[in-house]
Design an enzyme around this catalytic site. Structure first.
Site, short mmCIF file in Angstrom:
data_model
loop_
_atom_site.label_atom_id
_atom_site.label_comp_id
_atom_site.label_asym_id
_atom_site.label_seq_id
_atom_site.Cartn_x
_atom_site.Cartn_y
_atom_site.Cartn_z
N HIS A 196 21.67 25.00 43.92
CA HIS A 196 22.78 23.47 43.81
C HIS A 196 23.51 23.63 45.89
CE1 HIS A 196 25.63 19.76 43.84
NE2 HIS A 196 26.64 20.77 44.85
N CYS A 220 -10.62 18.65 55.35
CA CYS A 220 -9.18 19.07 55.22
C CYS A 220 -8.66 19.38 55.90
CB CYS A 220 -9.19 19.55 54.20
SG CYS A 220 -6.95 20.73 53.88
N GLY A 251 -11.46 4.51 51.21
CA GLY A 251 -12.13 5.98 50.02
C GLY A 251 -13.10 6.91 50.40
N GLY A 290 -27.85 22.78 55.18
CA GLY A 290 -28.76 23.57 54.10
C GLY A 290 -28.99 22.75 53.52
N ALA A 347 -7.93 17.90 48.15
CA ALA A 347 -8.36 19.80 48.81
C ALA A 347 -8.03 20.97 47.36
CB ALA A 347 -6.83 19.81 49.69
N LYS A 361 -22.71 22.71 58.58
CA LYS A 361 -23.35 22.55 59.32
C LYS A 361 -22.57 22.01 60.21
CE LYS A 361 -23.36 17.66 57.22
NZ LYS A 361 -22.38 16.52 58.60
N GLU A 362 -21.54 22.10 60.52
CA GLU A 362 -20.38 22.09 61.27
C GLU A 362 -19.21 22.89 61.80
OE1 GLU A 362 -18.69 18.02 60.59
OE2 GLU A 362 -20.42 17.26 60.28
N LYS A 363 -18.03 22.71 61.26
CA LYS A 363 -16.93 23.80 61.20
C LYS A 363 -16.47 24.42 59.74
CE LYS A 363 -14.40 23.72 66.12
NZ LYS A 363 -13.43 23.63 66.36
N VAL A 398 -10.52 -9.07 52.15
CA VAL A 398 -10.85 -9.42 53.85
C VAL A 398 -12.14 -9.48 53.66
CG1 VAL A 398 -9.30 -7.46 55.02
CG2 VAL A 398 -11.26 -6.65 53.74
C1 LIG Z 1 -6.72 11.12 55.86
C2 LIG Z 1 -7.32 12.31 55.06
C3 LIG Z 1 -6.66 13.04 54.34
C4 LIG Z 1 -6.12 13.97 54.08
N1 LIG Z 1 -5.25 14.33 52.66
C5 LIG Z 1 -5.51 15.14 51.56
C6 LIG Z 1 -4.47 15.37 51.31
O1 LIG Z 1 -3.36 15.55 51.26
N2 LIG Z 1 -4.14 17.21 50.03
C7 LIG Z 1 -4.99 16.66 48.99
O2 LIG Z 1 -5.59 17.98 48.35
N3 LIG Z 1 -6.16 16.26 49.87
C8 LIG Z 1 -6.56 15.52 51.00
N4 LIG Z 1 -7.38 14.89 51.68
C9 LIG Z 1 -9.04 15.36 50.89
C10 LIG Z 1 -9.38 16.52 51.10
O3 LIG Z 1 -9.75 16.66 52.89
C11 LIG Z 1 -10.79 16.47 50.50
O4 LIG Z 1 -10.61 16.62 49.46
C12 LIG Z 1 -11.54 18.05 50.42
O5 LIG Z 1 -12.01 18.05 52.17
C13 LIG Z 1 -12.52 18.59 49.79
O6 LIG Z 1 -13.08 19.64 50.24
P1 LIG Z 1 -14.95 19.44 49.92
O7 LIG Z 1 -14.77 20.91 50.56
O8 LIG Z 1 -15.36 19.48 48.99
O9 LIG Z 1 -15.38 18.96 50.78
P2 LIG Z 1 -14.92 19.06 52.74
O10 LIG Z 1 -13.79 19.11 52.40
O11 LIG Z 1 -16.22 17.27 53.17
O12 LIG Z 1 -16.23 20.05 53.25
C14 LIG Z 1 -17.49 20.09 53.15
C15 LIG Z 1 -18.71 20.67 54.75
O13 LIG Z 1 -19.66 20.90 53.98
C16 LIG Z 1 -20.32 20.58 55.11
N5 LIG Z 1 -21.47 20.13 55.18
C17 LIG Z 1 -21.65 18.54 54.78
N6 LIG Z 1 -23.14 18.86 54.35
C18 LIG Z 1 -23.46 19.97 54.13
C19 LIG Z 1 -25.69 20.65 54.53
N7 LIG Z 1 -26.18 19.24 53.97
N8 LIG Z 1 -25.30 21.98 55.09
C20 LIG Z 1 -23.84 22.09 55.45
N9 LIG Z 1 -22.81 22.21 55.55
C21 LIG Z 1 -22.86 20.31 55.26
C22 LIG Z 1 -19.09 19.20 56.05
O14 LIG Z 1 -19.45 19.58 57.59
C23 LIG Z 1 -18.28 20.06 55.31
O15 LIG Z 1 -18.03 20.88 56.53
C24 LIG Z 1 -7.61 14.11 52.50
C25 LIG Z 1 -8.84 13.63 53.30
C26 LIG Z 1 -8.54 12.88 54.31
C27 LIG Z 1 -9.59 11.56 54.88
#
Ligand SMILES: Cc1cc2nc3c(=O)[nH]c(=O)nc-3n(C[C@H](O)[C@H](O)[C@H](O)COP(=O)(O)OP(=O)(O)OC[C@H]3O[C@@H](n4cnc5c(N)ncnc54)[C@H](O)[C@@H]3O)c2cc1C
Length: 473
Positions: A451, A48, A273, A120, A322, A41-43, A243
């Site tokens: 080393h 991540c 979280g 979706g 990720a 739905k976005e990019k 807080v």
């Molecule tokens: C600030 C920050 C730092 C982080 N640093 C780390 C790190 O250093 N190392 C690490 O391992 N993890 C890190 N993470 C966590 C990591 O980003 C996530 O665990 C990971 O992105 C999860 O992947 P995912 O594919 O499950 O979900 P997401 O990355 O959230 O992707 C889900 C995708 O689904 C799309 N989507 C949602 N609903 C729908 C729908 N109904 N239809 C179509 N598309 C949809 C969203 O637009 C998105 O693009 C970090 C997170 C944050 C916020």
């Protein structure tokens, strides 16, 4: 293969969500010749790439460069005191993200993954309705459906994000200037990364954590080094605090803490979280179960219980990382192909935290190992004795290795490795392999460490666990 569903554009797999979980499944499945549709739905790249790992580490790199240049005199390199133009850092971050985004979209195209732009929603019978931004809808179907819609920042009552004073990670990663002061609520991985980055770049940071220590889940020896370093660098670290809300001022706000204390600040960063994004994902009657917290319920094979439907990544109640999402995406494809596969061992996945100093770990903490009934042998090696750490001038930190006592009384299977210090996120790899291979110090100590490297600290600790160390007693 599950049966085909008639009446819609048909794929082997339809994936909802193009983040690390979704695109890993898409790339891995397409590499095996499966026809894949991915709905985003976005990019593509997800949290991540656009609002998480990559942009956060890019900003942290600005902090590292600033620290390095500020400390250059110690190495005989003369420079004037540096200043930070954070707008340039923001611009650089956008370029890095953009390059990776282009690489990913190119790869998906090359592998012939069909990407649908829109939201979706899974209907019954493994059909997926796609709603484009102009409201038009289409329906596609998969022999299998993978739900991978990820997560969004969690908020707390009284701290609704407004994008200017109360921020979540989404807004922090779009800042073009570092605010003079910041209160970070939440001392987990992301909260510590933001606190570290902002303090290094000149912000007066207060870090509030409700638990008794920073980085809950980390070994206390590691969390302690991070807390001490933060305090030394001027971060006001408060643990065991609650807080209650905040009161807006003309500039910024006052955060109400504990027994009536007020902390004035320019911004509040809520870092408590992330919640799974299961809203509007499932039509009535799909049979997919969602728990009270919004996680899609799966078994260790990522199966939802509905034939042919899987869920992975932040959408399910596994570590929100990720690389865990990648691993789950790959696992699902192997299952679909009926290839040999093993479930992800969540107790041993690597964790990396990129604050300064960095923290990284895999396997059990000393406390968890004891609680699980293991008789343990523990060794620690501080980076102060490591040649490379002295050379780069970063001696704070340690490596801690936890072993199960073997039948002969010596250190047996390596249960956990915990690191804090310079570049530990890049050193965790061999520790991760050792823990997952259930290797013993005798086995690992045979391998020669180059080393002078920081990774010698792990080698030295393991060697000491064989009963005779060189530098570690
Ligand atoms: C600030 C920050 C730092 C982080 N640093 C780390 C790190 O250093 N190392 C690490 O391992 N993890 C890190 N993470 C966590 C990591 O980003 C996530 O665990 C990971 O992105 C999860 O992947 P995912 O594919 O499950 O979900 P997401 O990355 O959230 O992707 C889900 C995708 O689904 C799309 N989507 C949602 N609903 C729908 C729908 N109904 N239809 C179509 N598309 C949809 C969203 O637009 C998105 O693009 C970090 C997170 C944050 C916020």
């Amino acid at each position: 293969m599950a049966d085909e569903v008639s009446g819609s554009e048909q794929y082997d797999i339809v994936i909802i969500g193009g983040g690390p979980g979704g695109y890993a499944a898409a790339l891995y499945g397409a590499a095996a010749g499966l026809s894949i549709a991915m709905v985003e739905k976005e990019k593509v790249g997800g949290t991540c790439l656009h609002r998480g790992c990559i942009p956060a580490k890019e900003f942290l790199e600005t902090a590292t460069i600033f620290r390095t240049v500020s400390g250059a005199k110690e190495f005989g390199v003369q420079s004037t005191q540096p200043t930070v133009d954070f707008a340039i850092s923001l611009d650089r971050k956008r370029k890095v993200v953009d390059q990776l985004f282009k690489g990913l979209t190119g790869l998906l195209r090359q592998r012939k993954v069909t990407t649908y732009a829109g939201a979706g929603k899974m209907l019954a019978d493994r059909r997926v309705e796609v709603t484009a931004s102009d409201g038009t809808t289409s329906t596609i179907a998969g022999s299998y459906v993978v739900l991978a819609s990820g997560s969004v920042p969690r908020t707390i009552a009284g701290f609704e994000p407004d994008g200017t004073v109360v921020l979540t990670s989404d807004e922090v990663l779009e800042l073009s200037a570092i605010p003079p002061s910041a209160v970070v609520i939440g001392g987990g991985a992301i909260g510590c990364e933001f606190a570290s980055m902002m303090a290094d770049l000149g912000s007066q940071v207060t870090l509030l954590e409700v638990a008794p220590a920073l980085l809950p889940g980390c070994d206390p020896d590691v969390a302690d080094v991070v807390a001490k370093s933060f305090k030394r660098r001027g971060i006001d670290v408060r643990t065991g605090v609650t807080v209650h809300g905040h009161e807006r001022r003309e500039r910024g706000t006052s955060v109400l803490v504990g027994d009536g204390e007020r902390i004035d600040t320019d911004v509040v960063i809520v870092s408590v979280g992330r919640r799974p994004l299961s809203d509007n994902l499932l039509a009535e009657g799909t049979g997919v179960q969602v728990d009270q917290r919004g996680f899609v319920v799966v078994d260790e094979w990522m199966r939802t219980g509905v034939d042919g439907v899987f869920a992975i990544g932040d959408l399910v109640a596994t570590p929100q990382l990720a690389h865990v999402a990648f691993a789950e995406g790959i696992l699902v494809i192997k299952e679909i192909l009926e290839e040999p596969a093993v479930p992800v061992d969540y107790a041993k996945v690597p964790w990396c935290i990129y604050c300064h100093p960095e923290a990284a770990f895999t396997g059990l903490t000393e406390q968890a190992a004891k609680a699980a009934g293991y008789d343990v042998i523990v060794k620690k090696d501080p980076y102060g004795g490591n040649g490379r750490a002295r050379i780069i001038g970063e001696t704070e930190g340690l490596v801690k290795v936890i072993c199960e006592r073997g039948p002969d009384g010596r250190a047996g299977r390596i249960l956990g490795v915990h690191m804090v210090g310079p570049w530990v996120t890049e050193q965790l790899g061999q520790a991760y392999l050792s823990v997952n291979w259930e290797a013993t110090p005798d086995e690992v100590a045979q391998y020669v460490q180059p080393h002078p490297t920081l990774s010698e600290a792990f080698g030295e600790t393991v060697l000491a666990l064989t009963g005779r160390g060189l530098h570690v007693g």
